[in-house]
Design an enzyme around this catalytic site. Structure first.
Site, PDB file in Angstrom:
ATOM      1  N   ARG A 179      -3.833   4.594  -0.650  1.00 54.15           N
ATOM      2  CA  ARG A 179      -5.015   4.019  -1.229  1.00 54.15           C
ATOM      3  C   ARG A 179      -6.257   3.413  -0.704  1.00 54.15           C
ATOM      4  O   ARG A 179      -7.156   3.254  -1.323  1.00 54.15           O
ATOM      5  CB  ARG A 179      -4.275   2.634  -1.993  1.00 54.15           C
TER       6      ARG A 179
ATOM      7  N   GLY B 190       8.798  -8.727  -3.604  1.00 55.08           N
ATOM      8  CA  GLY B 190      10.124  -9.097  -3.613  1.00 55.08           C
ATOM      9  C   GLY B 190      10.390 -10.550  -4.106  1.00 55.08           C
ATOM     10  O   GLY B 190       9.440 -11.244  -3.623  1.00 55.08           O
TER      11      GLY B 190
ATOM     12  N   SER C 289     -54.261  -5.584  28.289  1.00 52.71           N
ATOM     13  CA  SER C 289     -53.857  -4.898  27.022  1.00 52.71           C
ATOM     14  C   SER C 289     -53.725  -3.402  27.097  1.00 52.71           C
ATOM     15  O   SER C 289     -54.730  -2.849  27.932  1.00 52.71           O
ATOM     16  CB  SER C 289     -54.625  -5.159  25.606  1.00 52.71           C
TER      17      SER C 289
HETATM   18  C1  UD1 Z   1       7.791  -5.436   1.117  1.00 55.14           C
HETATM   19  C2  UD1 Z   1       8.975  -6.092   0.855  1.00 55.14           C
HETATM   20  C3  UD1 Z   1       8.613  -7.263  -0.401  1.00 55.14           C
HETATM   21  C4  UD1 Z   1       7.469  -8.201  -0.032  1.00 55.14           C
HETATM   22  C5  UD1 Z   1       6.361  -7.092   0.176  1.00 55.14           C
HETATM   23  C6  UD1 Z   1       5.095  -8.117   0.537  1.00 55.14           C
HETATM   24  C7  UD1 Z   1      10.537  -4.695   1.500  1.00 55.14           C
HETATM   25  C8  UD1 Z   1      11.813  -3.665   1.238  1.00 55.14           C
HETATM   26  N1  UD1 Z   1       9.882  -5.257   0.559  1.00 55.14           N
HETATM   27  O1  UD1 Z   1       7.402  -4.516  -0.106  1.00 55.14           O
HETATM   28  O2  UD1 Z   1       9.877  -7.975  -0.491  1.00 55.14           O
HETATM   29  O3  UD1 Z   1       7.238  -8.845  -1.183  1.00 55.14           O
HETATM   30  O4  UD1 Z   1       6.380  -6.285   1.680  1.00 55.14           O
HETATM   31  O5  UD1 Z   1       4.040  -7.252   0.892  1.00 55.14           O
HETATM   32  O6  UD1 Z   1      10.348  -5.011   2.928  1.00 55.14           O
HETATM   33  N2  UD1 Z   1       6.406  -0.065   6.587  1.00 55.14           N
HETATM   34  C9  UD1 Z   1       6.648   0.750   7.653  1.00 55.14           C
HETATM   35  N3  UD1 Z   1       7.537   1.907   7.607  1.00 55.14           N
HETATM   36  C10 UD1 Z   1       8.211   1.892   6.187  1.00 55.14           C
HETATM   37  C11 UD1 Z   1       7.817   1.222   5.254  1.00 55.14           C
HETATM   38  C12 UD1 Z   1       6.957   0.407   5.122  1.00 55.14           C
HETATM   39  O7  UD1 Z   1       6.214   0.445   8.756  1.00 55.14           O
HETATM   40  O8  UD1 Z   1       8.877   2.873   6.393  1.00 55.14           O
HETATM   41  C13 UD1 Z   1       5.291  -1.245   6.700  1.00 55.14           C
HETATM   42  C14 UD1 Z   1       4.220  -0.775   5.969  1.00 55.14           C
HETATM   43  O9  UD1 Z   1       3.066  -0.127   6.686  1.00 55.14           O
HETATM   44  C15 UD1 Z   1       3.619  -2.028   5.452  1.00 55.14           C
HETATM   45  C16 UD1 Z   1       4.779  -3.126   5.150  1.00 55.14           C
HETATM   46  O10 UD1 Z   1       5.822  -2.285   6.259  1.00 55.14           O
HETATM   47  O11 UD1 Z   1       2.924  -2.646   6.712  1.00 55.14           O
HETATM   48  C17 UD1 Z   1       5.620  -3.341   4.207  1.00 55.14           C
HETATM   49  O12 UD1 Z   1       5.708  -2.000   3.483  1.00 55.14           O
HETATM   50  P1  UD1 Z   1       5.477  -1.520   2.051  1.00 55.14           P
HETATM   51  O13 UD1 Z   1       5.997  -0.250   1.437  1.00 55.14           O
HETATM   52  O14 UD1 Z   1       3.961  -2.097   1.673  1.00 55.14           O
HETATM   53  O15 UD1 Z   1       6.388  -2.729   1.272  1.00 55.14           O
HETATM   54  P2  UD1 Z   1       6.256  -3.426   0.002  1.00 55.14           P
HETATM   55  O16 UD1 Z   1       6.922  -2.572  -0.859  1.00 55.14           O
HETATM   56  O17 UD1 Z   1       5.059  -3.771  -0.527  1.00 55.14           O
END
Ligand code: UD1
Ligand code: CA
Length: 454
Positions: free
Chosen positions: A15, A137, A403
């Site tokens: 995004r 979450g 100057s």
């Molecule tokens: C996650 C939490 C959620 C919380 C929210 C807060 C989980 C399952 N859920 O959700 O409870 O309320 O963050 O913002 O943890 N990332 C990786 N590798 C991956 C997946 C994610 O490095 O495979 C990193 C992403 O870059 C990001 C962070 O982890 O920095 C959170 O990932 P994202 O997919 O945004 O989690 P949410 O679905 O927002």
């Protein structure tokens, strides 16, 4: 026993609509990941591990100067899977703290409170109450108010979605437990991901209490998914910087119109007008006035200096009681002593300007040493570059340069020498002499201007 930190930074950041990996987008002119690494260092982690994925090489190269270890997550299979990539070799005795490369404003005090909750029988979870909890979450608590689980928004029932307490993602737990829980995660959920959040229910099942802490302010836990959110955090950060400056005694004409992109220290009774940008390490003394629209980068501004509007000052030093601008440019290694005046449309580079000397109008001073009490006339140019090499100009004390003079370097003008206006100085001028290099004036009596033909 110590503190180990894992920073999750593998997310793609679709995004952002950018070819740059998300965590490299800048807040206050530094990549978000750098802010998070700073914070990790500030809480005293003895090891910091970063899980990278998208744009891996670029991420590693950008932060290659940092003392962190890198772990690749080839496929983004969820936050639990991401943590699993970096667990190998972490001591069982350690406390493990999880941070996020795209949540850049997490604060030192909050993290300290969070990991301090941790002991053999307790883990720490950072939660917050949000007016709109959509997407987050939810924190599920039992009748005694104890945390029992985190349910992801997509997996939550309508009733659970009414819960306003959300998971920020930040958690701290004894490493030995975390390793066991993470290896037991499954992807049996609506998104088919390994959720880090499932460790909470596992902790409860193991008889480990989940204690919660809360951020000092909501922006600490805001993640960045698009440029609008990044801009919001940038504004928030800038507001904080402005408040800090004001608390330190700086008068800001408008705290909403200053940007600090680095570390600024300022003395008392400093006045800063609007639209000023301070970058890198900027040291400002007492009683300094900075006019509107100035950019000051990695520079030292001593006491009682006045910088008028629209100046650009970089890697320079402005000695006490000096006056600069408006519209002056001090380039790297411009070193002004005290009581120096540098006026409008003057550029100074790699030069020392001695105490009480003046370069007031339309001049270029490069690779030059100017002594004390020197007056450099309007339109003076040091010709420091011959097309291949740079050469120095040396000007002694009490010199007067008329100057529109060009000083063709290398050249030396001795103490108390005077150079008549319009000179092209190609050879040294001895101490105390007057040097003139111009065609003598001729007046033609009775000369008529041409008139236009009819
Ligand atoms: C996650 C939490 C959620 C919380 C929210 C807060 C989980 C399952 N859920 O959700 O409870 O309320 O963050 O913002 O943890 N990332 C990786 N590798 C991956 C997946 C994610 O490095 O495979 C990193 C992403 O870059 C990001 C962070 O982890 O920095 C959170 O990932 P994202 O997919 O945004 O989690 P949410 O679905 O927002
Ligand atoms: Ca997110």
């Amino acid at each position: 026993m110590g503190l180990s930190i894992i920073i999750l930074a593998a997310g793609q950041g679709t995004r952002m609509r950018s070819s740059l990996p998300k965590v490299l987008h800048k807040l206050a002119d530094r990549p978000m990941l750098e802010h998070v690494i700073d914070c990790a260092e500030s809480v005293g982690a003895h090891q910091i591990r970063v899980v990278y994925g998208h744009g891996g090489e670029q991420v590693i190269n950008t932060s290659s100067h940092r003392e962190v270890e890198w772990f690749e997550q080839k496929e983004q299979l969820g936050t639990g899977h991401a943590v699993a990539q970096a667990l190998d070799g972490i001591s069982d005795e350690d406390t493990l703290l999880i941070l996020y490369g795209d949540v850049p404003l997490i604060g030192h005090a909050t993290l300290t409170r969070l990991y301090s909750l941790c002991n053999d029988k307790t883990m720490g979870l950072l939660t917050a109450r949000l007016d709109d909890a959509t997407g987050y979450g939810r924190i599920v608590r039992n009748e005694q108010g104890q945390v029992t689980a985190i349910i992801e928004h997509k997996d939550a029932s309508d009733e659970q979605r009414q819960i306003s307490e959300v998971n920020t993602g930040f958690m701290a737990a004894p490493a030995k437990h975390m390793k066991r829980w993470v290896s037991a995660l499954s992807s049996n959920n609506s998104q088919g991901e390994y959720y880090l959040t499932d460790v909470i229910a596992m902790a409860v099942a193991d008889g480990i209490e989940v204690s919660t802490e809360h951020p000092n302010y909501p922006e600490e836990i805001f993640g960045v998914n698009d440029r609008r959110q990044l801009a919001h955090l940038e504004r928030y950060y800038q507001k904080q910087q402005a408040l800090e400056l004001m608390m330190a005694g700086v008068a800001l004409r408008d705290p909403a119109r200053i940007d600090v992109r680095g570390i600024v220290s300022a003395g008392q009774d400093v006045e800063i007008d609007i639209n000023v940008i301070l970058e890198g390490n900027v040291v400002i003394g007492n009683n300094v006035r900075i006019g509107a629209n100035c950019v000051i980068r990695n520079s030292v501004i001593e006491d009682d200096v006045i910088i008028l509007e629209n100046c650009v000052i970089e890697d320079a030093k402005v000695g006490h009681s000096s006056k600069v601008g408006p519209f002056a440019r001090l380039r790297p290694e411009a070193n002004l002593a005290d009581h120096v005046h540098v006026g409008n449309f003057v550029e100074i580079k790699k030069s020392d300007v001695g105490s009480g000397s003046k370069v007031n109008h339309l001049s270029y001073i490069g690779d030059t040493t100017i002594g004390q009490r020197v007056n450099i006339g309007a339109g003076t140019i040091t010709c420091n570059y011959d097309g291949a090499n740079k050469h120095r100009t040396i000007i002694g004390d009490d010199v007067f340069i008329g100057s529109d003079t060009q000083l063709v370097a290398p050249v030396t003008v001795g103490d108390k020498a005077t150079v008549g206006a319009g000179a092209t100085i190609t050879g040294d001028v001895p101490e105390g002499t007057l040097s003139i290099s111009r065609v003598s004036q001729k007046n033609i009596i009775g000369w008529k201007r041409p008139v236009k033909k009819k």
